[in-house]
Enzyme design. Structure first.
Site, PDB file in Angstrom:
ATOM      1  N   CYS A 151      49.353  35.169  42.831  1.00  0.00           N
ATOM      2  CA  CYS A 151      48.147  35.980  42.902  1.00  0.00           C
ATOM      3  C   CYS A 151      47.444  35.742  44.223  1.00  0.00           C
ATOM      4  O   CYS A 151      46.234  35.569  44.288  1.00  0.00           O
ATOM      5  CB  CYS A 151      47.215  35.656  41.736  1.00  0.00           C
ATOM      6  SG  CYS A 151      47.982  36.076  40.173  1.00  0.00           S
ATOM      7  N   ILE A 157      46.167  42.912  37.200  1.00  0.00           N
ATOM      8  CA  ILE A 157      47.497  42.458  36.803  1.00  0.00           C
ATOM      9  C   ILE A 157      47.994  41.390  37.758  1.00  0.00           C
ATOM     10  O   ILE A 157      47.876  41.528  38.979  1.00  0.00           O
ATOM     11  CB  ILE A 157      48.500  43.638  36.815  1.00  0.00           C
ATOM     12  CG1 ILE A 157      47.988  44.773  35.944  1.00  0.00           C
ATOM     13  CG2 ILE A 157      49.878  43.172  36.353  1.00  0.00           C
ATOM     14  CD1 ILE A 157      48.625  46.110  36.245  1.00  0.00           C
ATOM     15  N   CYS A 158      48.539  40.318  37.194  1.00  0.00           N
ATOM     16  CA  CYS A 158      49.129  39.267  38.032  1.00  0.00           C
ATOM     17  C   CYS A 158      50.641  39.404  37.967  1.00  0.00           C
ATOM     18  O   CYS A 158      51.277  38.960  37.022  1.00  0.00           O
ATOM     19  CB  CYS A 158      48.688  37.895  37.540  1.00  0.00           C
ATOM     20  SG  CYS A 158      49.289  36.559  38.560  1.00  0.00           S
ATOM     21  N   LEU A 159      51.194  40.062  38.965  1.00  0.00           N
ATOM     22  CA  LEU A 159      52.640  40.278  38.982  1.00  0.00           C
ATOM     23  C   LEU A 159      53.105  40.162  40.428  1.00  0.00           C
ATOM     24  O   LEU A 159      52.566  40.822  41.319  1.00  0.00           O
ATOM     25  CB  LEU A 159      52.951  41.672  38.407  1.00  0.00           C
ATOM     26  CG  LEU A 159      54.420  42.065  38.334  1.00  0.00           C
ATOM     27  CD1 LEU A 159      55.187  41.122  37.405  1.00  0.00           C
ATOM     28  CD2 LEU A 159      54.578  43.497  37.832  1.00  0.00           C
TER      29      LEU A 159
END
Lengths: 629, 210
Positions: free
Chosen positions: B3, B101-103
């Site tokens: 992130c 969103i943490c991707l």
């Protein structure tokens, strides 16, 4: 030799004074160790100290031109040993922070393939098979267009995209500051792009290419643990590389000197951690209070704030009251710079402060050390114009006089004075944290701490005394010091050597006994390098500094005896010189008296806040009887 | 999953938004009906899109229909698209407050060879295999690890309440309605979100802001 003012320590018990009530130390007398022997002692000490440091610290100034050169050297060594391309060598070196030793170590230990994998470099041998090149067109996965084969570029990892997409990708990466890690566009590929291919792709984008090249060049400084940019503002463009011990205080060619470890101003003998805490503490205070405490002192008689206008710490108020600048106490007329009757203010006393509660104690401690630090820093500032003036006279005289006179002794003394003031100033910051029973509470018992503090303050006091003496001598009008006969010259030289010796002792105490005894955490200070640190060039105007450590050598005067000096046939044998020195000093002392009396007259009328200062000739010489070491 | 904050700096040779590529991408998504992800246009701009992701089977998100806000930078596809869930999602790697969103592929692992479709499919994969060790929402992640049953229950409840297909449809209807009144779809979605999908309250909010 005098502690003109043992302000470095202040104690209720006056017993210490007897121990340290030594006199000039330069006067004749058999029981007096001459400066020769002092020099020898110091050298021995220096040599043993040096053995603690495996390699002497050296630094290399890197300017814009040099940067390319040193970088190429590192690249060449890696390219020669691994037989790889410049691009690969650079990526490897960046990954290993330009430490070739670690790089080669890892290669020997884990092998070349692991080395490449760690740095995410696709070597030619390990690459995935290239896409078939016979196809006339390539479907670029980035723009989803079909492009003619010549308009596409394939990286070493096997991924191919069209040149337009590569260019845009590189532009985004470079503009976001990732020039040093331009990776392939392939999904989860992450292979580093080849330098030459990047250059070819960016051939038309001069600005981007320049930025890219510059970033690669600067990587040598920024990704390198042993290299730092000079912290000057505006930036001078230079960097400094240190070989060996990273704890030192290099000086850039722009004149800025800094602590290599934290790039703050040089703060030896206080550690980086101490200095960091001290700065935070100082900023907590209001600026006004800072200015007042730093620049003025209330006269003990009339209460008016007095600003100091000379380098000496003995001041006389307009009302005629003499007082000590460090503690602010009245000292009376008999207060001369060689002896202070019953006055000792610098020693921090645990006993007196035990009565006040903890908070008050802390404020008091802080103020105590803050004031003493400020006193030395302002002395340094005030001595700067004197130094500049004298240096100017020296240059002028050396240019004009047909019979070339050697004034290096004076330059050295001035330089020494400038640096020792700073060291003294920071030594109070060191003392504040070292003996505060706060930072090292778990490691040093209170009893040990008290003992340490005593040892430290004794040495600090002796050093301070000598510094005030030298300051006094250099503040004589330039004319008089320029035409100074041998006696005064010897006095200055002796004082300089003495300061050097004391500094070495002080640093030995700090490094070996105080900080060296700590086991938890790492506390390092930049070691004292003696005069050789002040002048990078070594010998100046016939003054040669000993190669190892900080011995001062004055050829022909016999005040120093370097390690190489023993076998020197041109040098007079030691005993006669010793006698001559002693006799010279005595003459100087005898002549100094009328001058000083004259000086008093000047002092009371104008600039002189300084009390009468005079050598005391013929007084029974009591050399330091107690050596704390 | 990372992130890391991404810096956005002006590009020296910034080029105009690549319309050709996004049009091709949209055509490809249109053609593929089986993947479970779709993208809709938001008005005339090709830089602000809405994505829809079907909840993967055998997960608490099954039968869910999740709405994703997509913003494309001028430099897309050389910088990742900005994606965020508009539907509320109870998931360790999705903020329950704002849908962030943490991707990793939406951050430093983005590659220009990826597309909106692959990114939305990655979101779908994320829904079926959360990574609680690298969480966006620490509270949800802790529950996922310590009290999995409660997590599953809550996630399912959220899916039923906030990400129902009909809900997405009605929401979309409301958005279209507001958009027809002259507000941008983006503003309309934001207003509906902050008023718990109350159409009238959202309209008031939009009017007061205008």
């Amino acid at each position: 030799m005098g502690t003109p003012h043992d302000c470095g320590a202040y104690s209720v018990e006056r017993m210490m004074e007897d121990m340290y009530d030594y006199d000039s130390g330069y006067s004749e007398g058999e029981e007096e160790p001459s400066s020769d022997e002092a020099g020898m002692d110091f050298l021995d000490g220096e040599c043993t100290t040096r053995t603690h440091h495996a390699q002497p610290t050296r630094w290399l100034l890197i300017d814009a031109k040099k940067l390319l050169q040193v970088q190429e050297e590192a690249l060449a060594s890696v390219m020669a040993i691994l037989g790889c391309s410049r691009s690969t060598a650079r990526s490897l070196l960046m990954h290993f922070r330009w430490n070739t030793e670690t790089l080669f170590g890892m290669m020997a230990e884990r092998g070349l393939d692991d080395l490449y994998r760690a740095a995410r470099i696709t070597s030619r041998s390990a690459k995935t098979p290239l896409a078939p090149c016979d196809a006339a067109e390539l479907a670029c996965a980035a723009c989803l267009c079909d492009v003619a084969r010549p308009d596409a570029t394939q990286m070493a990892c096997g991924h191919a995209f069209c040149n337009d997409c590569w260019r845009q990708h590189l532009a985004v990466q470079i503009s976001e500051g990732r020039s040093r890690r331009l990776v392939c566009m392939g999904v989860r590929c992450g292979a580093v792009c080849d330098e030459e291919q990047v250059r070819q792709l960016l051939a038309g984008e001069a600005a981007l290419l320049a930025r890219y090249e510059r970033s690669l060049l600067e990587s040598y400084v920024e990704d390198n643990a042993m290299t730092r940019w000079c912290p000057s503002v505006p930036h001078c463009g230079n960097a400094v590389r240190v070989d060996g011990e990273p704890h030192c205080e290099p000086e850039c060619s722009c004149g800025v000197r800094f602590c290599f470890s934290c790039t703050e101003e040089p703060h030896s003998p206080c550690t980086c951690e101490m200095w960091k805490r001290w700065k935070v503490k100082c900023h907590d205070d209001s600026e006004t209070k800072n200015w007042l405490t730093a620049n003025t002192k209330a006269c003990p008689k009339c209460g008016k704030p007095v600003e100091k206008n000379g380098g000496c710490n003995l001041v006389v108020c307009m009302c005629g009251q003499a007082f000590c600048w460090l503690c602010g106490e009245s000292t009376g007329r008999e207060h001369t710079w060689t002896s202070i009757s019953g006055h000792s203010c610098g020693r921090y006393s645990e006993e007196t402060s035990a009565r006040v509660d903890e908070a008050q104690r802390n404020v008091k401690r802080y103020t105590h050390y803050h004031l003493r630090r400020e006193a030395h820093m302002s002395s340094q500032k005030l001595e700067a114009p004197v130094k500049a003036k004298l240096q100017a006279s020296i240059d002028k005289l050396e240019k004009n006089q047909s019979t070339l006179k050697d004034y290096s002794w004076l330059s050295t003394a001035l330089e020494q004075l400038f640096h020792v003031r700073r060291i003294l100033g920071y030594s109070y910051v060191f003392a504040f944290y070292m003996f505060g029973n706060d930072m090292f509470r778990e490691e040093v018992t209170p009893a040990q701490n008290a003992l340490n503090q005593n040892l430290f303050e004794d040495q600090q006091q002796q050093l301070e005394g000598e510094v005030e003496r030298l300051s006094m001598m250099t503040e004589m009008t330039p004319d008089r010091i320029m035409e100074a006969e041998d006696a005064l010259r010897l006095d200055v030289i002796n004082s300089t050597v003495n300061i050097d010796t004391r500094l070495v002792r002080l640093y030995e105490l700090l490094e070996n006994d105080l900080l060296g005894a700590l086991t938890l955490g790492c506390h390092y200070i930049s070691p004292y390098k003696g005069q050789s640190q002040l002048r990078s060039g070594g010998g100046v105007h016939g003054l040669s500094t000993a190669a190892v450590g900080g011995s001062l050598e004055f050829p022909g005067l016999g005040t120093g005896a370097g390690p190489s000096g023993d076998g020197d046939p041109t040098r007079p044998a030691s005993p006669p010189v010793q006698a001559a020195t002693a006799a010279g000093v005595a003459r100087a002392a005898a002549r100094a008296v009328p001058r000083q009396t004259q000086g008093l007259g000047q002092g009371s009328t104008g600039s002189g806040h300084r009390e009468r200062a005079a050598l005391v000739p013929g007084s029974p010489s009591k050399r330091m009887r107690h050596d704390p070491r | 999953m990372h992130c890391a904050a991404r810096q956005t700096a002006p590009v020296a040779c910034a080029e105009m938004f690549d319309l050709g590529r996004i049009q091709k991408e949209l055509r490809e998504i249109e053609r593929d009906k089986t993947s479970g992800v779709t993208v809709q246009l938001n008005g005339s701009s090709l830089q602000r899109l809405t994505g829809f992701v079907e909840g993967p089977r055998d997960t608490p998100y099954e039968n869910g229909y999740f709405v994703v806000d997509i913003q494309l930078d001028d430099q897309y596809p050389f910088v990742p698209p900005k994606m965020r869930f508009i539907s509320k999602v109870y998931h360790p790697n999705v903020s329950s407050a704002n849908g962030a969103i943490c991707l990793d592929i939406l951050k430093d692992q983005w590659s220009p060879a990826l597309t909106l479709k692959t990114a939305l499919l990655s979101l779908q994969a994320l829904l079926s295999s959360p990574e609680p060790d690298d969480p966006q929402d620490a509270v949800v992640a802790r529950q996922y690890l310590t009290d999995h049953a409660t997590f599953v229950r809550t996630a399912r409840m959220w899916t039923e309440n906030f990400a129902h297909r009909s809900q997405a449809a009605t929401e979309d209807e409301k958005v279209t309605k507001l958009a027809d009144m002259g507000f941008s779809r983006v503003d309309a979605i934001a207003a509906l979100q902050s008023t718990a999908n109350d159409e009238n309250a959202a309209l008031e909010l939009l009017l007061s802001a205008a």
